[in-house]
Design a protein around this motif. Sequence first.
Motif, PDB file in Angstrom:
ATOM      1  N   ASN A  42      63.313  47.858  45.165  1.00 45.87           N
ATOM      2  CA  ASN A  42      63.166  48.590  43.904  1.00 45.87           C
ATOM      3  C   ASN A  42      63.419  47.678  42.702  1.00 45.87           C
ATOM      4  N   LYS A  43      64.435  46.816  42.826  1.00 44.50           N
ATOM      5  CA  LYS A  43      64.700  45.870  41.736  1.00 44.50           C
ATOM      6  C   LYS A  43      63.547  44.889  41.588  1.00 44.50           C
ATOM      7  N   ALA A  44      63.050  44.416  42.721  1.00 46.37           N
ATOM      8  CA  ALA A  44      61.957  43.445  42.683  1.00 46.37           C
ATOM      9  C   ALA A  44      60.693  44.067  42.095  1.00 46.37           C
ATOM     10  N   MET A  45      60.466  45.343  42.365  1.00 49.56           N
ATOM     11  CA  MET A  45      59.280  46.008  41.825  1.00 49.56           C
ATOM     12  C   MET A  45      59.340  46.062  40.306  1.00 49.56           C
ATOM     13  N   SER A  46      60.529  46.285  39.780  1.00 46.89           N
ATOM     14  CA  SER A  46      60.695  46.333  38.318  1.00 46.89           C
ATOM     15  C   SER A  46      60.416  44.972  37.685  1.00 46.89           C
ATOM     16  N   ALA A  47      60.717  43.914  38.447  1.00 48.64           N
ATOM     17  CA  ALA A  47      60.545  42.567  37.907  1.00 48.64           C
ATOM     18  C   ALA A  47      59.177  41.974  38.217  1.00 48.64           C
ATOM     19  N   ALA A  48      58.428  42.599  39.119  1.00 54.11           N
ATOM     20  CA  ALA A  48      57.130  42.044  39.532  1.00 54.11           C
ATOM     21  C   ALA A  48      56.148  42.049  38.363  1.00 54.11           C
ATOM     22  N   LYS A  49      55.367  40.971  38.258  1.00 57.13           N
ATOM     23  CA  LYS A  49      54.424  40.838  37.144  1.00 57.13           C
ATOM     24  C   LYS A  49      52.962  40.946  37.581  1.00 57.13           C
ATOM     25  N   THR A  50      52.644  40.433  38.759  1.00 55.82           N
ATOM     26  CA  THR A  50      51.245  40.440  39.190  1.00 55.82           C
ATOM     27  C   THR A  50      50.994  41.572  40.172  1.00 55.82           C
ATOM     28  N   ASP A  51      49.719  41.953  40.288  1.00 57.00           N
ATOM     29  CA  ASP A  51      49.341  43.004  41.250  1.00 57.00           C
ATOM     30  C   ASP A  51      49.642  42.571  42.676  1.00 57.00           C
ATOM     31  N   GLU A  52      49.453  41.268  42.943  1.00 58.24           N
ATOM     32  CA  GLU A  52      49.717  40.763  44.289  1.00 58.24           C
ATOM     33  C   GLU A  52      51.196  40.947  44.650  1.00 58.24           C
ATOM     34  N   GLU A  53      52.075  40.632  43.726  1.00 57.11           N
ATOM     35  CA  GLU A  53      53.505  40.807  43.964  1.00 57.11           C
ATOM     36  C   GLU A  53      53.833  42.287  44.175  1.00 57.11           C
ATOM     37  N   LYS A  54      53.243  43.131  43.350  1.00 56.62           N
ATOM     38  CA  LYS A  54      53.516  44.571  43.462  1.00 56.62           C
ATOM     39  C   LYS A  54      53.023  45.126  44.789  1.00 56.62           C
ATOM     40  N   ASN A  55      51.832  44.687  45.223  1.00 59.84           N
ATOM     41  CA  ASN A  55      51.306  45.167  46.506  1.00 59.84           C
ATOM     42  C   ASN A  55      52.174  44.701  47.665  1.00 59.84           C
ATOM     43  N   THR A  56      52.646  43.466  47.578  1.00 58.11           N
ATOM     44  CA  THR A  56      53.514  42.941  48.635  1.00 58.11           C
ATOM     45  C   THR A  56      54.799  43.746  48.731  1.00 58.11           C
ATOM     46  N   ILE A  57      55.407  44.004  47.577  1.00 60.31           N
ATOM     47  CA  ILE A  57      56.661  44.766  47.564  1.00 60.31           C
ATOM     48  C   ILE A  57      56.413  46.212  48.006  1.00 60.31           C
TER      49      ILE A  57
END
Length: 551
Positions: free
Chosen positions: A417-432
């Motif tokens: 959940n913390k990482a999702m808030s900090a994610a910037k790219t769509d790729e990062e968000k999809n991974t999380i």
Amino acid sequence: MSDPAADDAKRIEKLYEFGERLNESKDKSQNVEDYQGIIDAAKSSIKAKQLAAQLIPRFFKFFPDLRDAAVECLVDLLEEEDLAVRVQAIRGLPLFCKDTPEYIPKIVYLLVQLLAAEDFVERDAVHKALMSLLRQDVKASLSALFGRIANVDEPSADDLIREKILNYMKDKVFPIKAELLKPQEEMERHITDLIKKCLEDVTGAEFRMFMDFLKSLTIFGDKAPPERMKELVGLIEAQADLDAQFTVSDTDHIDRLISCLFMAIPFFVRGASSSKFFNYLNKEVLPLFDELPEERKLDLLKALAEISPYTMPQDSRQTLPSIVQLLKKYMPRRKTGEEMNFTYVECLLYAFHHLAHKAPNATNSLCGYKIVTGQPSDRLGEDFSEHYKDFTERLTTVEELTRATMKKLTQGMAGHNKAMSAAKTDEEKNTIKTQKQNTTSGLRTCNNILAMTKPLHSKTPSFIGDKSISLSWKEAVKASAPATNTGTGGKRPASAVNGSGNAASKKGRGAGGMQNQLVNRAFEGLSQGGRGGGRGRGRGWGGRGRGRNYR
């Protein structure tokens, strides 16, 4: 010198004369020379060939002695370089059968050879010509089409044509079955019998396509009698090759068996017997479980779990010893530091509960319970206390490991959940997002395990035989996003919890407390959805199998 254009104009004029005389004639069979003249003109210019291709089928029925010559003439036109000539000839072929249905098999044979045409206009003309035949005489046309599919004696070079026919059936014929299959019951039975013959030589994908179609027919609908369900299960049993000796080296057979188990579940739900499958699993497969390839073990256990609610009491009694033996293998008696495969345990506990619900006193000798049914099989006079002690100690260890893992998963979710808030790219968000889905699935598995172990500590446990427990991967499939879905033939997402370097265990990706790879491997296959046979192998189960008898 003669003028080619003038000569061509004369031939065209002559063709029109032939056609007019035939139109006006009251007894057209007397105009043999006119009809022969049309056939002969088809060997001249492009325009003449186009016109001849229209006239030959129109008057075909009046000249039985010239029928073979007329058909051969149009066949020659099918090979012309000019597209317009070919298309006109294709359009004319169904007209041969309008009053002479005995030509349907031959015309169907000609048309299916053209299904592989590269030009869209030509291919579209073929599709429409076949549909015209189906509307003229659906029974004969279907028989001819399926005859080409089921002809296993044809050389393998015809596989392309076979594939084109199957695609045509799937895309053009099956969707309008209600319109074509009339009278309904008679024609549905006819097409069922035709499909049965085809099943002697099919790939996994083809078999699934045919079974999906059969399930959609009214004769196999919700109001169908039990013998109809038995009929369809019989087809699945034959495809699963339940009469063959099981060998762990035959991965194609393993894939086929697992896929067929899942395909049969809807029919078990509707009351069809699962006995033949369970007898085969119990006698042939489960004794060799340890020797199976690792990736097949999970699929098999998921299939076993899903079909377990639909067993007969006798099948349950016979299968329970194998299930208890596997539970003891995968439920450690003591903490040893080795990982536990939580998904395996979930599958086995689920199967155990449902089988034991059907044959409760069978667990007395297996687990040391004291369930009284009044039958000699209760075996209450024998001492199985060591079995009870062993089984409950394993349950306790499983519960401790499960609670510890739930704590790690919960910590990992907070990190996601913390990482999702900090994610910037769509790729990062999809991974999380995928990591969160896998963690959620892991928590479902843990909750299921605790719910199923709790009642088993009693000397007289109540076994779960209803739908109060939803298998974790079933819920996970419903909740998964399209971007991470692992459908048939697709690859698992890179971050799926599959026992090898899960993305959730990597630093810098919002893993939080989920850096314990043992936890990741313990939830092997949570994102798979529990369907065997979908491993990107191209045509289903590794090619068409010859010689299986479905009739």
